[in-house]
Design an enzyme around this catalytic site. Structure first.
Site, PDB file in Angstrom:
ATOM      1  N   ARG A   1     -15.246   1.938  -4.869  1.00  0.00           N
ATOM      2  CA  ARG A   1     -15.699   0.650  -5.433  1.00  0.00           C
ATOM      3  C   ARG A   1     -17.178   0.725  -5.784  1.00  0.00           C
ATOM      4  NH1 ARG A   1     -12.337  -2.655  -0.810  1.00  0.00           N
ATOM      5  NH2 ARG A   1     -10.503  -3.107  -2.077  1.00  0.00           N
TER       6      ARG A   1
ATOM      7  N   ASN B   1      -5.143  -1.179   8.759  1.00  0.00           N
ATOM      8  CA  ASN B   1      -6.411  -1.727   9.269  1.00  0.00           C
ATOM      9  C   ASN B   1      -6.273  -2.324  10.662  1.00  0.00           C
ATOM     10  OD1 ASN B   1      -8.431  -1.292   7.325  1.00  0.00           O
ATOM     11  ND2 ASN B   1      -7.451  -2.779   5.958  1.00  0.00           N
ATOM     12  N   PRO B   2      -7.381  -2.373  11.414  1.00  0.00           N
ATOM     13  CA  PRO B   2      -8.695  -1.815  11.060  1.00  0.00           C
ATOM     14  C   PRO B   2      -8.653  -0.290  11.160  1.00  0.00           C
ATOM     15  CG  PRO B   2      -8.747  -2.837  13.244  1.00  0.00           C
ATOM     16  CD  PRO B   2      -7.371  -3.058  12.708  1.00  0.00           C
TER      17      PRO B   2
ATOM     18  N   ASP C   1      10.442   2.421   7.047  1.00  0.00           N
ATOM     19  CA  ASP C   1       9.892   1.078   7.263  1.00  0.00           C
ATOM     20  C   ASP C   1      10.766   0.371   8.298  1.00  0.00           C
ATOM     21  OD1 ASP C   1       7.882  -0.860   5.351  1.00  0.00           O
ATOM     22  OD2 ASP C   1       9.259  -1.912   6.711  1.00  0.00           O
TER      23      ASP C   1
ATOM     24  N   ASP D   1     -14.116   2.061  -0.291  1.00  0.00           N
ATOM     25  CA  ASP D   1     -15.422   1.408  -0.455  1.00  0.00           C
ATOM     26  C   ASP D   1     -16.334   2.289  -1.325  1.00  0.00           C
ATOM     27  OD1 ASP D   1     -15.132  -0.560   2.238  1.00  0.00           O
ATOM     28  OD2 ASP D   1     -14.135   1.381   2.301  1.00  0.00           O
ATOM     29  N   THR D   2     -16.277   3.601  -1.071  1.00  0.00           N
ATOM     30  CA  THR D   2     -17.075   4.532  -1.868  1.00  0.00           C
ATOM     31  C   THR D   2     -16.627   4.491  -3.334  1.00  0.00           C
ATOM     32  OG1 THR D   2     -17.628   5.970  -0.013  1.00  0.00           O
ATOM     33  CG2 THR D   2     -17.584   7.007  -2.181  1.00  0.00           C
TER      34      THR D   2
ATOM     35  N   HIS E   1     -22.816   9.924  -7.643  1.00  0.00           N
ATOM     36  CA  HIS E   1     -22.619  10.487  -6.303  1.00  0.00           C
ATOM     37  C   HIS E   1     -23.320   9.587  -5.310  1.00  0.00           C
ATOM     38  CE1 HIS E   1     -20.839  13.841  -8.287  1.00  0.00           C
ATOM     39  NE2 HIS E   1     -21.873  13.843  -9.114  1.00  0.00           N
TER      40      HIS E   1
ATOM     41  N   HIS F   1     -14.981   1.022   7.907  1.00  0.00           N
ATOM     42  CA  HIS F   1     -14.372   0.419   6.717  1.00  0.00           C
ATOM     43  C   HIS F   1     -14.301  -1.070   7.028  1.00  0.00           C
ATOM     44  CE1 HIS F   1     -11.708  -0.637   3.497  1.00  0.00           C
ATOM     45  NE2 HIS F   1     -10.691  -0.894   4.295  1.00  0.00           N
TER      46      HIS F   1
ATOM     47  N   ARG G   1     -10.832  -7.543   9.163  1.00  0.00           N
ATOM     48  CA  ARG G   1      -9.965  -6.410   9.490  1.00  0.00           C
ATOM     49  C   ARG G   1      -9.856  -6.253  10.996  1.00  0.00           C
ATOM     50  NH1 ARG G   1     -13.191  -4.322   5.202  1.00  0.00           N
ATOM     51  NH2 ARG G   1     -11.974  -4.112   3.310  1.00  0.00           N
TER      52      ARG G   1
ATOM     53  N   ARG H   1     -19.019   3.434  -6.423  1.00  0.00           N
ATOM     54  CA  ARG H   1     -19.262   4.325  -7.568  1.00  0.00           C
ATOM     55  C   ARG H   1     -18.846   3.647  -8.870  1.00  0.00           C
ATOM     56  NH1 ARG H   1     -16.105   9.538  -6.377  1.00  0.00           N
ATOM     57  NH2 ARG H   1     -17.290  10.470  -8.074  1.00  0.00           N
TER      58      ARG H   1
ATOM     59  N   GLY I   1       2.203  -2.072   9.080  1.00  0.00           N
ATOM     60  CA  GLY I   1       1.460  -3.053   9.847  1.00  0.00           C
ATOM     61  C   GLY I   1       1.318  -4.345   9.117  1.00  0.00           C
TER      62      GLY I   1
ATOM     63  N   VAL J   1       0.835  -1.212   0.000  1.00  0.00           N
ATOM     64  CA  VAL J   1       0.000   0.000   0.000  1.00  0.00           C
ATOM     65  C   VAL J   1       0.866   1.257   0.000  1.00  0.00           C
ATOM     66  CG1 VAL J   1      -1.736   1.307   1.297  1.00  0.00           C
ATOM     67  CG2 VAL J   1      -1.933  -1.181   1.120  1.00  0.00           C
TER      68      VAL J   1
HETATM   69  P1  NAD Z   1       2.581  -5.086   3.634  1.00  0.00           P
HETATM   70  O1  NAD Z   1       2.816  -6.233   4.545  1.00  0.00           O
HETATM   71  O2  NAD Z   1       2.915  -5.216   2.193  1.00  0.00           O
HETATM   72  O3  NAD Z   1       3.381  -3.809   4.200  1.00  0.00           O
HETATM   73  C1  NAD Z   1       3.390  -3.448   5.542  1.00  0.00           C
HETATM   74  C2  NAD Z   1       4.735  -2.789   5.822  1.00  0.00           C
HETATM   75  O4  NAD Z   1       4.721  -2.303   7.164  1.00  0.00           O
HETATM   76  C3  NAD Z   1       5.916  -3.765   5.697  1.00  0.00           C
HETATM   77  O5  NAD Z   1       6.845  -3.247   4.761  1.00  0.00           O
HETATM   78  C4  NAD Z   1       6.476  -3.830   7.110  1.00  0.00           C
HETATM   79  O6  NAD Z   1       7.864  -3.978   7.148  1.00  0.00           O
HETATM   80  C5  NAD Z   1       6.032  -2.481   7.667  1.00  0.00           C
HETATM   81  N1  NAD Z   1       6.035  -2.440   9.123  1.00  0.00           N
HETATM   82  C6  NAD Z   1       5.594  -3.386   9.991  1.00  0.00           C
HETATM   83  N2  NAD Z   1       5.793  -2.969  11.259  1.00  0.00           N
HETATM   84  C7  NAD Z   1       6.361  -1.767  11.198  1.00  0.00           C
HETATM   85  C8  NAD Z   1       6.797  -0.831  12.166  1.00  0.00           C
HETATM   86  N3  NAD Z   1       6.699  -1.085  13.476  1.00  0.00           N
HETATM   87  N4  NAD Z   1       7.339   0.332  11.731  1.00  0.00           N
HETATM   88  C9  NAD Z   1       7.458   0.590  10.417  1.00  0.00           C
HETATM   89  N5  NAD Z   1       7.060  -0.256   9.440  1.00  0.00           N
HETATM   90  C10 NAD Z   1       6.515  -1.407   9.839  1.00  0.00           C
HETATM   91  O7  NAD Z   1       1.056  -4.690   3.839  1.00  0.00           O
HETATM   92  P2  NAD Z   1       0.166  -3.820   2.844  1.00  0.00           P
HETATM   93  O8  NAD Z   1      -0.538  -4.709   1.885  1.00  0.00           O
HETATM   94  O9  NAD Z   1       0.968  -2.677   2.343  1.00  0.00           O
HETATM   95  O10 NAD Z   1      -0.943  -3.292   3.876  1.00  0.00           O
HETATM   96  C11 NAD Z   1      -0.615  -2.323   4.857  1.00  0.00           C
HETATM   97  C12 NAD Z   1      -1.821  -1.987   5.707  1.00  0.00           C
HETATM   98  O11 NAD Z   1      -2.798  -1.314   4.912  1.00  0.00           O
HETATM   99  C13 NAD Z   1      -2.550  -3.223   6.282  1.00  0.00           C
HETATM  100  O12 NAD Z   1      -2.965  -2.948   7.604  1.00  0.00           O
HETATM  101  C14 NAD Z   1      -3.731  -3.386   5.353  1.00  0.00           C
HETATM  102  O13 NAD Z   1      -4.797  -4.086   5.941  1.00  0.00           O
HETATM  103  C15 NAD Z   1      -4.056  -1.948   5.105  1.00  0.00           C
HETATM  104  N6  NAD Z   1      -4.924  -1.658   3.946  1.00  0.00           N
HETATM  105  C16 NAD Z   1      -5.833  -0.680   4.116  1.00  0.00           C
HETATM  106  C17 NAD Z   1      -6.696  -0.369   3.102  1.00  0.00           C
HETATM  107  C18 NAD Z   1      -7.711   0.709   3.335  1.00  0.00           C
HETATM  108  O14 NAD Z   1      -8.658   0.871   2.565  1.00  0.00           O
HETATM  109  N7  NAD Z   1      -7.565   1.474   4.395  1.00  0.00           N
HETATM  110  C19 NAD Z   1      -6.628  -1.043   1.868  1.00  0.00           C
HETATM  111  C20 NAD Z   1      -5.645  -2.022   1.708  1.00  0.00           C
HETATM  112  C21 NAD Z   1      -4.802  -2.340   2.768  1.00  0.00           C
END
Ligand code: NAD
Length: 320
Positions: A156, A125-126, A40, A153-154, A173, A180, A93, A158, A84, A19
């Protein structure tokens, strides 16, 4: 509205996984910032992403991208937190809660210490609970802490409605609000295409209102993450663009209305939790949560969604 957010065009990203990297890739193509620092826990990962992105600079516009430390966040207008654990197949989530809550206890104080005036944008997340958790840990004014909430989600929703009615999704709209996640809801009572209520809209091909078909669209929206994660392990492109849109609205003080997650202060009877409603986002962060007239059923679903989040937050509230 005051143009670009004063003083800084630096963006920080904490968590350069799928992400974070997708957001960074979108960001460098929009030429909105002049500096982007990648942080990271896996330093090598951040360095490799910085290298890969930097090698693309000759094809776009110059900016400074580097793998750094928390001290490099000083002066950043926005720090986007995508660190995370990602959802595992079949995992909700909310099950990620404990793992990510602990990670945030390490990350957030370091962001605030180095950049007390910057906006923090949470995607991990969450997301609603992580946003509220960030607010509690940081002690920052609520305006400064935003969750990406149901922006994805919005989008997706739309997209799917645009597909059904054969119109550009930007002319649709319609909002997904609430958590989420599994308890989110569609604001059908306000949904419209170019000002025409969805109920009255008929596409050029004759597609009209159909409760069952629209309910399926909502379910596809709500469950999209599960479908994608099952097949390719994670979702990242669309949320990367969603984060870009939020950051753009902050940097350009655009006052764009988006369904982001922020602190509730009595909306529909909900307070002391972060959750999504259509919100004006600008240079100060959360400028205003809109007060829309929802149907009684929508209000009730919204309150239930908030209650779900409160119960989950209670699980981590007193742990450090
Ligand atoms: P990922 O595992 O590819 O990347 C997570 C990164 O966080 C890794 O590079 C890891 O090394 C790093 N990390 C872990 N602990 C850390 C710390 N203490 N300090 C710094 N970095 C740290 O995961 P991803 O697919 O990129 O997803 C990341 C987050 O985004 C997840 O929680 C996922 O559920 C969430 N997400 C949210 C949405 C949304 O709509 N809000 C959509 C997709 C994913």
């Amino acid at each position: 509205m005051a143009g670009l957010r004063e003083g800084s065009r630096k963006i920080g990203i904490v968590g350069t996984g799928m992400v974070g990297a997708s957001f960074a890739y979108a960001m460098m193509q929009r030429s909105l910032a002049t500096e982007m620092v990648l942080i990271d826990a896996n330093r090598g990962r951040a360095e490799a992403e910085a290298m890969d992105l930097n090698h693309g600079l000759p094809f776009v516009r110059p900016m400074r991208i580097w793998a750094g430390d928390y001290s490099d966040l000083a002066g950043a207008a926005v720090t986007v937190v995508t660190a995370g654990a990602a959802q595992k197949p079949g995992e909700t989530r909310l099950q990620l809660l404990e793992r990510n809550a602990e990670i945030f206890r390490q990350i957030v104080p370091q962001i605030v210490e180095n950049n007390p005036d910057g906006i923090i944008l949470i995607a991990s997340n969450p997301v609603d609970i992580m946003t509220y958790h960030t607010l509690q840990i940081s002690g920052l004014p609520p305006q400064q802490v935003i969750g990406s909430g149901t922006i994805l989600d919005t989008a997706r929703f739309r997209y799917l409605l645009g597909d059904r009615y054969d119109v550009d999704p930007r002319s649709v709209h319609a909002y997904i609000v609430g958590e989420h996640g599994d308890s989110e809801l569609a604001l059908w009572s306000l949904a419209n295409i170019a000002g025409v209520r969805l109920r009255d809209f008929r596409s050029s091909s004759g597609v009209g209102y159909d409760d069952a078909a629209l309910q399926r669209i909502f379910e596809q929206t709500r469950d999209a993450a599960y479908t994608i994660i099952e097949r390719k392990g994670a979702t990242y492109y669309a949320i990367g663009l969603g984060l870009l849109t939020i950051v753009e609205s902050i940097l350009r003080d655009q006052h764009t209305v988006m369904t982001v997650s922020s602190l509730m202060t009595g909306q529909y009877g909900v307070s002391d939790i972060c959750i999504s409603l259509p919100t004006i986002v600008g240079a100060a962060g959360v400028e205003e949560v809109l007060n829309l007239s929802l149907s009684p059923e929508e209000e009730e679903l919204f309150r239930k969604s908030a209650q779900t989040l409160k119960e989950r937050y209670a699980q981590i509230a007193n742990k450090g």
